[in-house]
Write an enzyme that holds these catalytic residues in place. Sequence first.
Site, PDB file in Angstrom:
ATOM      1  CE1 TYR A  46     -49.181  47.083 -82.482  1.00 55.18           C
ATOM      2  CE2 TYR A  46     -47.350  47.652 -81.036  1.00 55.18           C
ATOM      3  CZ  TYR A  46     -47.892  46.852 -82.039  1.00 55.18           C
ATOM      4  OH  TYR A  46     -47.152  45.855 -82.581  1.00 55.18           O
ATOM      5  CD  GLU A  48     -52.984  44.497 -82.368  1.00 50.47           C
ATOM      6  OE1 GLU A  48     -53.826  43.948 -81.626  1.00 50.47           O
ATOM      7  OE2 GLU A  48     -51.853  44.030 -82.564  1.00 50.47           O
ATOM      8  CG  ASP A 191     -53.342  45.996-108.267  1.00 50.35           C
ATOM      9  OD1 ASP A 191     -53.193  47.219-108.068  1.00 50.35           O
ATOM     10  OD2 ASP A 191     -52.489  45.152-107.952  1.00 50.35           O
ATOM     11  CB  THR A 217     -49.627  51.440-104.246  1.00 49.51           C
ATOM     12  OG1 THR A 217     -49.589  51.854-105.618  1.00 49.51           O
ATOM     13  CG2 THR A 217     -49.244  49.974-104.151  1.00 49.51           C
ATOM     14  CE  LYS A 220     -46.783  50.906-108.186  1.00 51.01           C
ATOM     15  NZ  LYS A 220     -47.078  50.436-106.809  1.00 51.01           N
ATOM     16  NE  ARG A 226     -41.554  53.200-101.421  1.00 55.87           N
ATOM     17  CZ  ARG A 226     -41.602  52.827-102.690  1.00 55.87           C
ATOM     18  NH1 ARG A 226     -42.491  51.936-103.083  1.00 55.87           N
ATOM     19  NH2 ARG A 226     -40.766  53.340-103.582  1.00 55.87           N
TER      20      ARG A 226
END
Length: 431
Positions: A46, A48, A191, A217, A220, A226
């Site tokens: 973790y 954050e 985008d 992203t 692609k 991803r």
Amino acid sequence: MKDVAIAKLIEQETVRQRDGLEMIPSENHTSGDVMAALGSRLTDKYSEGYPGMRYYGGCEYVDAVENLARDRAKALFGVDHVNVQAYSGSPANQAVYFALCDPGDTVMGLALYYGGHMTHGLKVNFSGTLYNSVQYQTGKDGYLDYEAIGTLAMANKPKLLVVGATAYPRVYDWQKLRDIADGCGAFLLADISHIAGLVVGGQHPSPIGIADVVTTTTHKTLRGPRGALIMANGNPSTPLKKVERTRENIPTLIDRAIIPGLQGGPHNHQTAAIAVALHEASQPAFKDYAAQIVKNAQRLATRLDAKGYQLVTGGTDNHLLLIDMTNKDVTGKEAENALGAAGITVNKNTVPFDPRPPFDPSGIRLGTPALTTRGLKESEMDLVADWIDAAITHRGDAKKLQMLQSAAPHFHLESRWQGTFTRASFEIDLG
């Protein structure tokens, strides 16, 4: 893997990809190095916050991973600031809305049924329910109509103008879009999720330095895991203090939108895999790869055009083709199913001014990123076009479609995308 059920399904999917042609333009094949990072112990941590500003201890190594990913993205795209924490493309776009707009503000984007994305203002998406969405569309010829976009923008004065698409086969004129945004006082979001690999590979103009914010992203055409990047020029304030919505403050606004605005802990394994993919994309061979994607798409377009297929805009400048199947007397859904039965994976898709509904549209969308990853070049595109045409021609004959699938070339994926292709596998008599 001890979970036999999941192991079997993973193996079945691997075989499906290995033994067929993956032609959905938003899909690709990642390297073994990317997958190794994605499956690493970094998934357990973790973290954050941001490097040097975490809410958890024990983050010294994930800090280094995130800094490396950010530095590689900045160098690759030529931009001042990159946030690598967005879980995927849609959350990345949501963060830009959150950063630059208030609920109810007017936003403008390309309509989904004309090649846009859900997060560009679709009425049932957050972008069309939390915000006043005004949608532009292409002209009858399938091209963006910049004059019409400008007129619509001046009439509605959006806070945010969104540019980008999931099914647009041509290049964007970023400066014209910048002029439109300036004329109506809007922030400009580019985008580039579909074309990011072509941008860094020198095959498409870059919006960096023209758009206020650029999202993409990392899969692609960029050929990574991803995930997503949010990019802007300028430097964020430290610590993440509240600032006004100005262009100069966009990096800070974006970082605050990701956390504490929308997300919790980043996916550190994903960040590491993104860093690996960015390193791969920085190598000289990636420019050759990007160029080959476009060559393959254009060769495929030429071959299918010669066979009477109706290509939206008449061809392509990038990695994808959008085909209106109406003149072949077949719907997009029927074409998708027939090609799938023959071992070719595409997706049904609306075409501009489509009279049919989106779940049973008139068109199909297909592309060349994954085929190019597996080593196919122009001559193989001729054979792929022949195979596509054979599947469409014999779409009502399950036996012949099965014969086509059985004759499919077997591209055996190795650790770094090497594969083989046998012309003879297409030499099949369908009677």
